[in-house]
Design an enzyme around this catalytic site. Structure first.
Site, PDB file in Angstrom:
ATOM      1  N   LYS A   1       0.799  -1.232   0.000  1.00  0.00           N
ATOM      2  CA  LYS A   1       0.000   0.000   0.000  1.00  0.00           C
ATOM      3  C   LYS A   1       0.831   1.281   0.000  1.00  0.00           C
ATOM      4  CE  LYS A   1      -3.340  -1.002  -0.700  1.00  0.00           C
ATOM      5  NZ  LYS A   1      -3.616  -1.645  -2.033  1.00  0.00           N
ATOM      6  N   SER A   2       2.020   1.176  -0.557  1.00  0.00           N
ATOM      7  CA  SER A   2       2.884   2.369  -0.604  1.00  0.00           C
ATOM      8  C   SER A   2       2.877   3.038  -1.968  1.00  0.00           C
ATOM      9  CB  SER A   2       4.314   1.973  -0.240  1.00  0.00           C
ATOM     10  OG  SER A   2       4.765   1.006  -1.167  1.00  0.00           O
ATOM     11  N   GLY A   3       2.038   2.547  -2.896  1.00  0.00           N
ATOM     12  CA  GLY A   3       2.021   3.123  -4.237  1.00  0.00           C
ATOM     13  C   GLY A   3       2.666   2.202  -5.266  1.00  0.00           C
ATOM     14  N   THR A   4       2.660   0.908  -4.965  1.00  0.00           N
ATOM     15  CA  THR A   4       3.248  -0.099  -5.862  1.00  0.00           C
ATOM     16  C   THR A   4       2.664   0.004  -7.272  1.00  0.00           C
ATOM     17  OG1 THR A   4       3.151  -1.516  -3.901  1.00  0.00           O
ATOM     18  CG2 THR A   4       3.801  -2.563  -5.965  1.00  0.00           C
ATOM     19  N   THR A   5       1.343   0.120  -7.334  1.00  0.00           N
ATOM     20  CA  THR A   5       0.645   0.148  -8.622  1.00  0.00           C
ATOM     21  C   THR A   5       1.146   1.330  -9.464  1.00  0.00           C
ATOM     22  OG1 THR A   5      -1.254  -0.584  -7.319  1.00  0.00           O
ATOM     23  CG2 THR A   5      -1.673  -0.027  -9.626  1.00  0.00           C
TER      24      THR A   5
ATOM     25  N   HIS B   1       7.138  -7.933  -2.267  1.00  0.00           N
ATOM     26  CA  HIS B   1       7.040  -7.175  -1.011  1.00  0.00           C
ATOM     27  C   HIS B   1       8.051  -7.729   0.004  1.00  0.00           C
ATOM     28  CE1 HIS B   1       3.493  -4.904  -2.007  1.00  0.00           C
ATOM     29  NE2 HIS B   1       2.657  -5.912  -1.975  1.00  0.00           N
TER      30      HIS B   1
ATOM     31  N   SER C   1      -4.359   3.176   4.145  1.00  0.00           N
ATOM     32  CA  SER C   1      -4.583   2.571   2.834  1.00  0.00           C
ATOM     33  C   SER C   1      -4.765   1.054   2.975  1.00  0.00           C
ATOM     34  CB  SER C   1      -3.391   2.889   1.924  1.00  0.00           C
ATOM     35  OG  SER C   1      -3.625   2.417   0.631  1.00  0.00           O
TER      36      SER C   1
ATOM     37  N   LYS D   1      -7.721   6.942  -3.141  1.00  0.00           N
ATOM     38  CA  LYS D   1      -7.646   8.408  -3.178  1.00  0.00           C
ATOM     39  C   LYS D   1      -6.356   8.901  -3.824  1.00  0.00           C
ATOM     40  CE  LYS D   1     -10.445  10.416   0.437  1.00  0.00           C
ATOM     41  NZ  LYS D   1     -10.435  11.235   1.657  1.00  0.00           N
ATOM     42  N   GLY D   2      -5.270   8.206  -3.511  1.00  0.00           N
ATOM     43  CA  GLY D   2      -3.981   8.576  -4.096  1.00  0.00           C
ATOM     44  C   GLY D   2      -3.478   9.926  -3.612  1.00  0.00           C
TER      45      GLY D   2
HETATM   46  P1  A3P Z   1      -4.766   5.230  -0.976  1.00  0.00           P
HETATM   47  O1  A3P Z   1      -5.431   4.030  -0.417  1.00  0.00           O
HETATM   48  O2  A3P Z   1      -4.189   6.113   0.082  1.00  0.00           O
HETATM   49  O3  A3P Z   1      -5.607   5.994  -1.930  1.00  0.00           O
HETATM   50  P2  A3P Z   1      -0.351  -0.150  -3.656  1.00  0.00           P
HETATM   51  O4  A3P Z   1      -0.328   0.093  -5.126  1.00  0.00           O
HETATM   52  O5  A3P Z   1       1.009  -0.343  -3.065  1.00  0.00           O
HETATM   53  O6  A3P Z   1      -1.320  -1.207  -3.298  1.00  0.00           O
HETATM   54  O7  A3P Z   1      -0.834   1.203  -2.994  1.00  0.00           O
HETATM   55  C1  A3P Z   1      -2.142   1.673  -3.210  1.00  0.00           C
HETATM   56  C2  A3P Z   1      -2.157   3.146  -2.904  1.00  0.00           C
HETATM   57  O8  A3P Z   1      -1.572   3.884  -4.003  1.00  0.00           O
HETATM   58  C3  A3P Z   1      -3.581   3.657  -2.776  1.00  0.00           C
HETATM   59  O9  A3P Z   1      -3.516   4.733  -1.845  1.00  0.00           O
HETATM   60  C4  A3P Z   1      -3.863   4.129  -4.191  1.00  0.00           C
HETATM   61  O10 A3P Z   1      -4.950   5.017  -4.291  1.00  0.00           O
HETATM   62  C5  A3P Z   1      -2.531   4.793  -4.530  1.00  0.00           C
HETATM   63  N1  A3P Z   1      -2.326   4.933  -5.969  1.00  0.00           N
HETATM   64  C6  A3P Z   1      -2.617   4.049  -6.952  1.00  0.00           C
HETATM   65  N2  A3P Z   1      -2.288   4.550  -8.146  1.00  0.00           N
HETATM   66  C7  A3P Z   1      -1.771   5.773  -7.938  1.00  0.00           C
HETATM   67  C8  A3P Z   1      -1.262   6.790  -8.805  1.00  0.00           C
HETATM   68  N3  A3P Z   1      -1.224   6.636 -10.121  1.00  0.00           N
HETATM   69  N4  A3P Z   1      -0.808   7.938  -8.235  1.00  0.00           N
HETATM   70  C9  A3P Z   1      -0.830   8.095  -6.892  1.00  0.00           C
HETATM   71  N5  A3P Z   1      -1.308   7.188  -6.030  1.00  0.00           N
HETATM   72  C10 A3P Z   1      -1.781   6.017  -6.534  1.00  0.00           C
END
Ligand code: A3P
Length: 309
Positions: free
Chosen positions: A52-56, A117, A147, A273-274
């Site tokens: 949940k650190s922005g992996t995607t 991870h 998150s 939310k991002g």
């Molecule tokens: P939030 O739950 O705070 O919105 P992961 O990819 O590691 O599972 O992390 C998911 C978090 O990254 C979520 O945060 C998600 O909304 C955010 N996220 C996904 N895509 C993003 C993007 N393109 N830019 C910024 N944040 C993003």
């Protein structure tokens, strides 16, 4: 598994401690398989993140960056527009080696883009011994926690059982969270990035949010595929950032209605939310002070500081 220490579950079953980190049994099985079988190549690039650190987001940036000659950013049928980033850069232990699968790497072109991870000490030995580059990403622990809490509640919706935030918060502060303790994970990679700057690049979600161009250029330089002057002048960096933005990715058909190709998980679960600072909408003053204290204790002397704005 029965001999491993266990705690009440973070996902849908109990969570166990394996090699000093916490995970559910299915993940641990994948970890063991990948530790035993994965053979890293010097040209591999592995994205390592705390959940949940922005992996995607970073998977998207990485894929588009590294493949920009093969798939120009302006292409209408760019793979990122039709596939979820997790289908483009699969997790080793929760995708490629999950459930006893024997992955076929034949379809991967060089450099292979992979993700995990796993804490540093638990990486497959060949990853540590090779010239494989590791791109590490973490996020401030308060937003990471919120998150994650939303994510697991989302998974749990089918079971109609929401996790009380207080209970999950106490576990997180004790270090019990998926792949946690959070601080061990971050600190180990932080140290590695200082000792081996050519092997490990340490990135933070907040820094990419605040200075996206600078961080993308850092990433390109680390991966030895820096932007040329022409690319900079033609706005390629801006195009990549726009393509990988939360707004663009979260509104793509594949990410609003699609599912991951091997799992039941809906792609939209990765976009909420991002933003930086959503924790403020959930944390009480006590929770904030408690986590500040834990973080201060764990990170003191490391030189590492999180941004919570
Ligand atoms: P939030 O739950 O705070 O919105 P992961 O990819 O590691 O599972 O992390 C998911 C978090 O990254 C979520 O945060 C998600 O909304 C955010 N996220 C996904 N895509 C993003 C993007 N393109 N830019 C910024 N944040 C993003």
């Amino acid at each position: 598994l029965l001999t491993l220490p266990k705690e009440r579950g973070w996902f849908v079953s109990h969570i166990y401690n394996y090699q000093g980190f916490w995970a559910i049994p299915r993940v641990i099985q994948g970890v063991i398989a990948c530790q035993q079988q994965f053979q890293a190549q010097d040209s591999d690039i592995i994205l390592v993140t705390t959940p949940k650190s922005g992996t995607t987001w970073l998977k998207s940036l990485l894929f588009v960056l590294v493949n920009r000659m093969k798939y120009p950013v302006i292409e209408q049928n760019h793979p990122l527009l039709v596939k979820n980033p997790h289908d483009l850069i699969p997790f080793l232990e929760i995708r490629l080696y999950v459930d006893g699968l024997v992955p076929n790497f034949a379809s991967f072109t060089s450099p292979r883009l992979l993700s995990t991870h796993l804490p540093f000490a638990s990486l497959p030995k060949s990853v540590q011994d090779s010239k494989t580059k590791l791109v590490y990403l973490c996020r401030n622990p308060k937003d990471t926690f919120i998150s994650m809490w939303h994510f697991i509640n989302n998974l749990r919706l089918h079971h109609k059982d929401i996790h009380p935030i207080e209970e999950k918060f106490e576990s997180f502060c004790k270090g019990v969270s998926p792949y946690g303790p959070f601080w061990n994970h971050v600190l180990d990679y932080w140290k590695q990035s200082i000792e081996k700057p050519n092997k490990v690049l340490f990135l933070m979600y907040e820094e990419i949010k605040v200075q996206p161009k600078l961080q993308l250029k850092r990433l390109a330089e680390f991966l030895e595929c820096p932007f040329s002057i022409e690319e900079e002048n033609c706005g390629v960096i801006d195009e990549i950032l726009r393509m990988c933005s939360f707004e663009n990715l979260s509104n793509l058909e594949v990410n609003t209605n699609g599912k991951l190709s091997t799992e039941e998980l809906e792609n939209k679960a990765f976009f909420r939310k991002g933003e930086i600072g959503d924790w403020k909408n959930y944390f009480t003053t006590e929770m904030s002070e408690k986590l500040n204290y834990v973080i201060e204790q764990k990170f003191q002397g490391s030189g590492l500081r999180f941004s919570y704005i």
